[in-house]
Design a protein around this motif. Structure first.
Motif, PDB file in Angstrom:
ATOM      1  N   ALA A  98       0.819  -1.211   0.000  1.00  0.00           N
ATOM      2  CA  ALA A  98       0.000   0.000   0.000  1.00  0.00           C
ATOM      3  C   ALA A  98       0.850   1.259   0.000  1.00  0.00           C
ATOM      4  CB  ALA A  98      -0.942  -0.008   1.196  1.00  0.00           C
ATOM      5  N   ALA A  99       2.033   1.180   0.581  1.00  0.00           N
ATOM      6  CA  ALA A  99       2.922   2.345   0.622  1.00  0.00           C
ATOM      7  C   ALA A  99       3.401   2.751  -0.772  1.00  0.00           C
ATOM      8  CB  ALA A  99       4.118   2.057   1.519  1.00  0.00           C
ATOM      9  N   PHE A 100       3.366   1.815  -1.718  1.00  0.00           N
ATOM     10  CA  PHE A 100       3.797   2.104  -3.084  1.00  0.00           C
ATOM     11  C   PHE A 100       2.643   2.572  -3.971  1.00  0.00           C
ATOM     12  CE2 PHE A 100       7.167  -0.816  -1.737  1.00  0.00           C
ATOM     13  CZ  PHE A 100       8.299  -0.186  -2.238  1.00  0.00           C
ATOM     14  N   MET A 101       1.435   2.497  -3.489  1.00  0.00           N
ATOM     15  CA  MET A 101       0.274   2.724  -4.341  1.00  0.00           C
ATOM     16  C   MET A 101      -0.008   4.208  -4.524  1.00  0.00           C
ATOM     17  SD  MET A 101      -2.172  -0.355  -2.965  1.00  0.00           S
ATOM     18  CE  MET A 101      -3.473   0.034  -4.114  1.00  0.00           C
ATOM     19  N   ARG A 188      10.070   4.397 -11.796  1.00  0.00           N
ATOM     20  CA  ARG A 188      10.882   5.575 -12.099  1.00  0.00           C
ATOM     21  C   ARG A 188      10.770   6.619 -10.992  1.00  0.00           C
ATOM     22  NH1 ARG A 188       9.416   3.739 -17.209  1.00  0.00           N
ATOM     23  NH2 ARG A 188      11.190   3.585 -18.645  1.00  0.00           N
ATOM     24  N   ARG A 189       9.554   6.786 -10.478  1.00  0.00           N
ATOM     25  CA  ARG A 189       9.330   7.692  -9.360  1.00  0.00           C
ATOM     26  C   ARG A 189       8.363   7.033  -8.393  1.00  0.00           C
ATOM     27  NH1 ARG A 189       7.010  12.912 -12.264  1.00  0.00           N
ATOM     28  NH2 ARG A 189       5.721  11.206 -13.094  1.00  0.00           N
ATOM     29  N   MET A 195       7.670  -0.562 -12.906  1.00  0.00           N
ATOM     30  CA  MET A 195       8.235  -1.236 -14.074  1.00  0.00           C
ATOM     31  C   MET A 195       8.245  -2.734 -13.826  1.00  0.00           C
ATOM     32  SD  MET A 195      11.321   1.321 -15.235  1.00  0.00           S
ATOM     33  CE  MET A 195      12.035   1.511 -13.593  1.00  0.00           C
ATOM     34  N   VAL A 196       8.418  -3.100 -12.559  1.00  0.00           N
ATOM     35  CA  VAL A 196       8.272  -4.487 -12.115  1.00  0.00           C
ATOM     36  C   VAL A 196       8.065  -4.466 -10.607  1.00  0.00           C
ATOM     37  CG1 VAL A 196      10.762  -4.815 -11.873  1.00  0.00           C
ATOM     38  CG2 VAL A 196       9.287  -6.808 -12.111  1.00  0.00           C
ATOM     39  N   ASP A 258       7.719  -6.397 -25.280  1.00  0.00           N
ATOM     40  CA  ASP A 258       8.250  -5.053 -25.469  1.00  0.00           C
ATOM     41  C   ASP A 258       7.087  -4.072 -25.447  1.00  0.00           C
ATOM     42  OD1 ASP A 258      11.076  -5.570 -25.920  1.00  0.00           O
ATOM     43  OD2 ASP A 258      10.485  -6.457 -27.827  1.00  0.00           O
ATOM     44  N   ASP A 259       7.309  -2.891 -24.898  1.00  0.00           N
ATOM     45  CA  ASP A 259       6.303  -1.831 -24.995  1.00  0.00           C
ATOM     46  C   ASP A 259       7.010  -0.499 -25.103  1.00  0.00           C
ATOM     47  OD1 ASP A 259       6.958  -0.907 -22.353  1.00  0.00           O
ATOM     48  OD2 ASP A 259       5.626  -2.437 -21.518  1.00  0.00           O
ATOM     49  N   ASP A 260       6.222   0.575 -25.194  1.00  0.00           N
ATOM     50  CA  ASP A 260       6.809   1.897 -25.395  1.00  0.00           C
ATOM     51  C   ASP A 260       7.644   2.345 -24.207  1.00  0.00           C
ATOM     52  OD1 ASP A 260       5.590   2.037 -27.853  1.00  0.00           O
ATOM     53  OD2 ASP A 260       3.831   3.149 -27.132  1.00  0.00           O
ATOM     54  N   ALA A 261       7.332   1.811 -23.033  1.00  0.00           N
ATOM     55  CA  ALA A 261       8.031   2.257 -21.822  1.00  0.00           C
ATOM     56  C   ALA A 261       9.323   1.505 -21.560  1.00  0.00           C
ATOM     57  CB  ALA A 261       7.105   2.122 -20.615  1.00  0.00           C
ATOM     58  N   LEU A 262       9.367   0.215 -21.941  1.00  0.00           N
ATOM     59  CA  LEU A 262      10.496  -0.628 -21.545  1.00  0.00           C
ATOM     60  C   LEU A 262      10.569  -1.838 -22.463  1.00  0.00           C
ATOM     61  CD1 LEU A 262      12.469  -0.309 -19.092  1.00  0.00           C
ATOM     62  CD2 LEU A 262      11.077  -2.002 -17.915  1.00  0.00           C
ATOM     63  N   SER A 263      11.771  -2.246 -22.808  1.00  0.00           N
ATOM     64  CA  SER A 263      11.927  -3.452 -23.610  1.00  0.00           C
ATOM     65  C   SER A 263      11.709  -4.685 -22.757  1.00  0.00           C
ATOM     66  CB  SER A 263      13.318  -3.500 -24.241  1.00  0.00           C
ATOM     67  OG  SER A 263      14.307  -3.733 -23.246  1.00  0.00           O
ATOM     68  N   ALA A 264      11.395  -5.794 -23.390  1.00  0.00           N
ATOM     69  CA  ALA A 264      11.199  -7.048 -22.661  1.00  0.00           C
ATOM     70  C   ALA A 264      12.479  -7.459 -21.938  1.00  0.00           C
ATOM     71  CB  ALA A 264      10.760  -8.145 -23.636  1.00  0.00           C
TER      72      ALA A 264
END
Length: 292
Positions: A98-101, A188-189, A195-196, A258-264
């Motif tokens: 929850a702290a990350f949400m 990222r922030r 991202m994972v 793969d997506d626009d934000a990050l490669s597989a």
């Protein structure tokens, strides 16, 4: 943009909510915290004929110990998840997640049931439910049914919820002294989508891992279990060799796109880094979150 015109009905019981849905001649949606639904309405990505406000159904609230499980009502706010002494004591992985949400304004309104009903694969709570071996309680016209979290998530934003059914609560097994659990993510922030992310739940016999449940978010269309990595840990002490084996086995478990934000490839690298980080922390002993 503004939402399309729709009818609105506030209900005060599950029975009334189910009846309102059944009586709608078009499409209906349940409204709880609204942190996902309202933006979709305003962007006209969704356009129901009826919005059923379930926010005042008292039976969907509350956190309690019932037998060997912790029952968490669907209307439990993320902020409550972050601060509840019962969750800290019996399912601290949820407090950590929850702290990350998102951010405080969203945590004050967003709900447990809303997050699980939406089933965003980048969300923290779905992964936690799979790691915990939780049971999802679902109310419908035929009565209440219980579905294991491993069977609840079907595909991208798709669950076993049938039209008109309402997620009413989750039941989480109480943590035993031999259980160690932890949630962590890489973003990222702080507050951004991960991202994972990884929810880890390990049962020990002395220093040996008896069973492991690892569930990742943001690496597939659903919260993803990692059975090969889990097997690489079972029956071994948690140390550099077993952690390296689990990281190597992860290639058999995850295949992100793969997506626009990050490669597989980059996402897989981060998944291995995060797995090593979480397992190393668990190797230091049981994790217990602090109430906010």
């Amino acid at each position: 943009m503004k939402a399309r015109a729709f009818d609105y009905r506030r209900v005060t019981s599950v029975t009334e909510a189910l009846a309102a849905y059944a009586g709608c001649r078009g499409e209906a949606r349940y409204l709880a915290g609204g942190q996902s639904l309202l933006p979709a309405l305003n962007l006209r990505l969704d356009g129901p004929d009826l919005l059923i406000d379930i926010g005042r159904i008292d039976t969907l609230r509350g956190i309690s110990v019932e037998g060997d499980a912790l029952r968490i009502g669907a209307l439990t706010r993320h902020a409550e998840t972050l601060s509840s002494p019962l969750i800290v004591a019996h399912a601290p992985i949820l407090t950590e997640a929850a702290a990350f949400m998102a951010h405080p304004a969203i945590r004050n309104l967003g709900t447990m049931g809303g997050s699980l009903a939406l089933a965003d694969p980048a969300s923290e709570l779905p992964a936690c439910m799979r790691a915990l071996g939780a049971v999802i309680e679902i109310a419908g016209p035929a009565g209440t049914r219980n579905v294991a979290a491993d069977d609840y998530f079907r595909d991208l934003f798709e669950t076993v919820l049938a039209p008109g059914e309402l997620l009413s609560a989750v039941r989480v097994p109480l943590a035993r002294p031999d259980i160690r659990m932890r949630f962590d993510e890489i973003a990222r922030r702080r507050g951004d989508y991960a991202m994972v992310g990884l929810a880890a739940h390990l049962a020990f016999s002395g220093d040996v891992v008896e069973t492991a449940r690892l569930a990742f978010c943001s690496v597939g269309p659903t919260p993803m279990r990692a059975p090969a990595a889990e097997s690489a840990l079972a029956g071994r002490s948690l140390g550099p060799e077993s952690i390296a084996a689990a990281k190597a086995a992860l290639a058999a478990d995850l295949a992100p796109d793969d997506d626009d934000a990050l490669s597989a490839a980059a996402r897989m690298h981060l998944a291995r880094v995060l797995l090593g980080r979480v397992l190393s922390a668990l190797g230091d002993g049981p994790q217990r979150a602090e109430a906010a």
